[in-house]
Design an enzyme around this catalytic site. Structure first.
Site, PDB file in Angstrom:
ATOM      1  N   HIS A 122       0.803  -1.235   0.217  1.00  0.00           N
ATOM      2  CA  HIS A 122      -0.062  -0.260  -0.054  1.00  0.00           C
ATOM      3  C   HIS A 122       0.831   1.326  -0.034  1.00  0.00           C
ATOM      4  O   HIS A 122       1.744   1.436   0.814  1.00  0.00           O
ATOM      5  CB  HIS A 122      -1.088   0.195   1.362  1.00  0.00           C
ATOM      6  CG  HIS A 122      -1.933   0.974   1.138  1.00  0.00           C
ATOM      7  ND1 HIS A 122      -3.168   0.984   0.617  1.00  0.00           N
ATOM      8  CD2 HIS A 122      -1.944   2.236   1.967  1.00  0.00           C
ATOM      9  CE1 HIS A 122      -3.741   2.168   1.023  1.00  0.00           C
ATOM     10  NE2 HIS A 122      -3.105   2.747   1.791  1.00  0.00           N
ATOM     11  N   MET A 140       0.328  11.716  -0.515  1.00  0.00           N
ATOM     12  CA  MET A 140      -0.086  12.737   0.148  1.00  0.00           C
ATOM     13  C   MET A 140       0.542  14.220  -0.703  1.00  0.00           C
ATOM     14  O   MET A 140       1.695  14.308  -0.653  1.00  0.00           O
ATOM     15  CB  MET A 140      -0.004  12.718   1.459  1.00  0.00           C
ATOM     16  CG  MET A 140      -0.350  11.511   2.239  1.00  0.00           C
ATOM     17  SD  MET A 140      -0.035  11.643   3.981  1.00  0.00           S
ATOM     18  CE  MET A 140      -0.664   9.865   4.556  1.00  0.00           C
ATOM     19  N   HIS A 175      -2.841   4.600  -3.014  1.00  0.00           N
ATOM     20  CA  HIS A 175      -3.649   5.473  -2.567  1.00  0.00           C
ATOM     21  C   HIS A 175      -3.456   6.973  -2.699  1.00  0.00           C
ATOM     22  O   HIS A 175      -2.408   7.440  -1.835  1.00  0.00           O
ATOM     23  CB  HIS A 175      -3.895   5.183  -1.018  1.00  0.00           C
ATOM     24  CG  HIS A 175      -4.858   5.740   0.037  1.00  0.00           C
ATOM     25  ND1 HIS A 175      -4.773   5.679   1.286  1.00  0.00           N
ATOM     26  CD2 HIS A 175      -5.884   6.630  -0.408  1.00  0.00           C
ATOM     27  CE1 HIS A 175      -5.828   6.403   1.696  1.00  0.00           C
ATOM     28  NE2 HIS A 175      -6.415   7.040   0.707  1.00  0.00           N
ATOM     29  N   MET A 220      -4.038  10.465  -1.737  1.00  0.00           N
ATOM     30  CA  MET A 220      -4.802  11.535  -1.010  1.00  0.00           C
ATOM     31  C   MET A 220      -4.080  12.849  -1.436  1.00  0.00           C
ATOM     32  O   MET A 220      -3.486  13.663  -0.856  1.00  0.00           O
ATOM     33  CB  MET A 220      -4.399  11.386   0.410  1.00  0.00           C
ATOM     34  CG  MET A 220      -4.807  10.280   1.036  1.00  0.00           C
ATOM     35  SD  MET A 220      -3.968   9.475   2.470  1.00  0.00           S
ATOM     36  CE  MET A 220      -2.935   8.404   1.873  1.00  0.00           C
ATOM     37  N   MET A 270     -11.719   4.442   5.099  1.00  0.00           N
ATOM     38  CA  MET A 270     -10.513   5.151   6.100  1.00  0.00           C
ATOM     39  C   MET A 270     -11.255   5.218   7.476  1.00  0.00           C
ATOM     40  O   MET A 270     -12.210   5.349   7.811  1.00  0.00           O
ATOM     41  CB  MET A 270     -10.492   6.580   5.750  1.00  0.00           C
ATOM     42  CG  MET A 270      -9.980   7.006   4.305  1.00  0.00           C
ATOM     43  SD  MET A 270      -8.450   6.208   3.964  1.00  0.00           S
ATOM     44  CE  MET A 270      -7.302   6.792   5.172  1.00  0.00           C
ATOM     45  N   GLY A 276      -3.641  11.419   6.514  1.00  0.00           N
ATOM     46  CA  GLY A 276      -2.571  12.066   6.552  1.00  0.00           C
ATOM     47  C   GLY A 276      -1.557  11.571   7.530  1.00  0.00           C
ATOM     48  O   GLY A 276      -0.244  11.998   7.230  1.00  0.00           O
ATOM     49  N   PHE A 277      -1.919  10.695   8.424  1.00  0.00           N
ATOM     50  CA  PHE A 277      -0.901  10.209   9.296  1.00  0.00           C
ATOM     51  C   PHE A 277      -0.916   8.630   9.589  1.00  0.00           C
ATOM     52  O   PHE A 277      -2.051   8.242   9.525  1.00  0.00           O
ATOM     53  CB  PHE A 277      -0.729  10.890  10.502  1.00  0.00           C
ATOM     54  CG  PHE A 277      -0.562  12.507  10.102  1.00  0.00           C
ATOM     55  CD1 PHE A 277      -1.705  13.288  10.074  1.00  0.00           C
ATOM     56  CD2 PHE A 277       0.747  12.971  10.161  1.00  0.00           C
ATOM     57  CE1 PHE A 277      -1.376  14.611   9.841  1.00  0.00           C
ATOM     58  CE2 PHE A 277       0.879  14.235   9.745  1.00  0.00           C
ATOM     59  CZ  PHE A 277      -0.361  15.137   9.643  1.00  0.00           C
ATOM     60  N   GLY A 278       0.141   8.077   9.646  1.00  0.00           N
ATOM     61  CA  GLY A 278       0.039   6.659  10.390  1.00  0.00           C
ATOM     62  C   GLY A 278      -0.087   6.861  11.928  1.00  0.00           C
ATOM     63  O   GLY A 278       0.184   7.770  12.601  1.00  0.00           O
ATOM     64  N   ASP A 322      -8.387   0.991   5.966  1.00  0.00           N
ATOM     65  CA  ASP A 322      -7.205   1.759   5.922  1.00  0.00           C
ATOM     66  C   ASP A 322      -7.211   2.660   7.210  1.00  0.00           C
ATOM     67  O   ASP A 322      -7.882   3.675   7.224  1.00  0.00           O
ATOM     68  CB  ASP A 322      -7.106   2.500   4.664  1.00  0.00           C
ATOM     69  CG  ASP A 322      -5.815   2.994   4.629  1.00  0.00           C
ATOM     70  OD1 ASP A 322      -5.483   3.805   3.710  1.00  0.00           O
ATOM     71  OD2 ASP A 322      -4.768   2.689   5.254  1.00  0.00           O
ATOM     72  N   GLY A 337      -5.209   2.421  11.394  1.00  0.00           N
ATOM     73  CA  GLY A 337      -5.438   1.834  12.885  1.00  0.00           C
ATOM     74  C   GLY A 337      -5.638   0.556  12.941  1.00  0.00           C
ATOM     75  O   GLY A 337      -5.988   0.047  13.827  1.00  0.00           O
ATOM     76  N   GLY A 350       0.108  -0.170   8.595  1.00  0.00           N
ATOM     77  CA  GLY A 350       1.407   0.364   8.397  1.00  0.00           C
ATOM     78  C   GLY A 350       2.189   0.190  10.038  1.00  0.00           C
ATOM     79  O   GLY A 350       3.123  -0.581   9.888  1.00  0.00           O
TER      80      GLY A 350
HETATM   81  C1  DX5 Z   1      -3.255   7.378   6.432  1.00  0.00           C
HETATM   82  C2  DX5 Z   1      -3.093   6.398   5.403  1.00  0.00           C
HETATM   83  C3  DX5 Z   1      -2.852   4.912   5.865  1.00  0.00           C
HETATM   84  C4  DX5 Z   1      -1.889   4.887   7.188  1.00  0.00           C
HETATM   85  C5  DX5 Z   1      -1.982   3.746   7.982  1.00  0.00           C
HETATM   86  O1  DX5 Z   1      -3.744   8.465   5.501  1.00  0.00           O
HETATM   87  O2  DX5 Z   1      -3.905   6.373   4.335  1.00  0.00           O
HETATM   88  O3  DX5 Z   1      -2.507   4.065   4.844  1.00  0.00           O
HETATM   89  O4  DX5 Z   1      -0.479   4.994   6.277  1.00  0.00           O
HETATM   90  O5  DX5 Z   1      -1.047   3.630   8.927  1.00  0.00           O
HETATM   91  P1  DX5 Z   1      -1.317   2.645  10.264  1.00  0.00           P
HETATM   92  O6  DX5 Z   1      -1.937   1.370   9.905  1.00  0.00           O
HETATM   93  O7  DX5 Z   1      -0.095   2.977  11.158  1.00  0.00           O
HETATM   94  O8  DX5 Z   1      -2.498   3.624  10.682  1.00  0.00           O
HETATM   95 ZN    ZN Z   2      -3.524   4.497   2.554  1.00  0.00          ZN
END
Ligand code: DX5
Ligand code: ZN
Length: 218
Positions: A34, A38, A67, A69, A138, A143-145, A174, A176, A196
């Site tokens: 994946h 961004m 993906h 964004m 989502m 925006g963030f992992g 996608d 958490g 992630g």
């Molecule tokens: C967030 C991304 C996700 C993110 C998932 O905007 O689209 O793919 O990287 O990361 P985790 O699994 O750490 O939430």
């Molecule tokens: Zn993603």
């Protein structure tokens, strides 16, 4: 019973070593890779663009699940198609002409995905279900992992599974996803789980042993 696929997100990988990281997660048994693009406009973060996708393509032998964004998305579709994306997922919220955008993705020869932010209703894609191969739910705000899973999304997954019916459309989750949250969405009808931080934590390209354990745990 639907076989659940795991798609590690390289957002959590070592940004200085993407090729090795992609090879490592595939060697450790992931199903897809994946790739989180961004633009700092649609989401409050910047990662990378089509050139990085092109650079990692030779190191991805499974599926490059891109993906986007970004907004606007249409001007960049050809570049991601040329970079070798197998799946190109756009956000339902990224522009006014989703039907045309999805057709354009398929015209590039890629599979078409649509992503829904947490507040976006599944009914917004009711009229494009025949133009998609995947819907990405989502379960965090993009925006963030490393964010917390939004449990309220489970009913949305069930509703989407009803709407999709017999169509060959993946439901990808996608954000958490961990060994704790995965069962909730798998039971609701998801068949692809992006992870992630849950996959990449504790490992490295030099030491991918934890990647395999982390993938199997989910
Ligand atoms: C967030 C991304 C996700 C993110 C998932 O905007 O689209 O793919 O990287 O990361 P985790 O699994 O750490 O939430
Ligand atoms: Zn993603």
């Amino acid at each position: 019973d639907r076989a659940i696929k795991i798609a590690p997100s390289i957002l959590a990988a070592d940004f200085a070593d993407f090729g090795a990281e992609c090879r490592a997660i595939e060697a450790e048994g992931c199903d897809w890779v994946h790739v989180d693009v961004m633009d700092g406009h649609f989401v409050p973060n910047i990662t990378f663009g089509p050139q990085v996708c092109r650079a990692i393509r030779p190191h991805v032998n499974t599926v490059m699940d891109v993906h986007l964004m970004i907004a606007p998305v249409d001007p960049f579709l050809a570049a991601f198609g040329a970079a070798g994306a197998d799946i190109i997922t756009v956000h339902q919220e990224a522009g006014p002409h989703l039907d045309r955008t999805l057709q354009a993705i398929r015209d590039l020869g890629a599979k078409a995905g649509v992503a829904l932010n947490p507040a976006t209703a599944p009914e917004t894609i009711e009229y494009v279900l025949d133009r998609i191969d995947l819907v990405c739910v989502m379960t965090v705000n993009p925006g963030f992992g490393g964010q917390s899973f939004i449990e309220a999304m489970a009913p949305k997954v069930r509703r989407l599974r009803e709407m999709i019916g017999e169509r060959p459309v993946h439901i990808e989750i996608d954000g958490g996803v961990t060994a704790e949250t995965a069962p909730l969405v798998a039971a609701a009808g998801a068949d692809v789980l992006v992870a992630g931080s849950a996959v990449f934590k504790g490992g490295s390209a030099a030491n991918p042993a934890p990647y395999g354990k982390n993938i199997r745990a989910i």
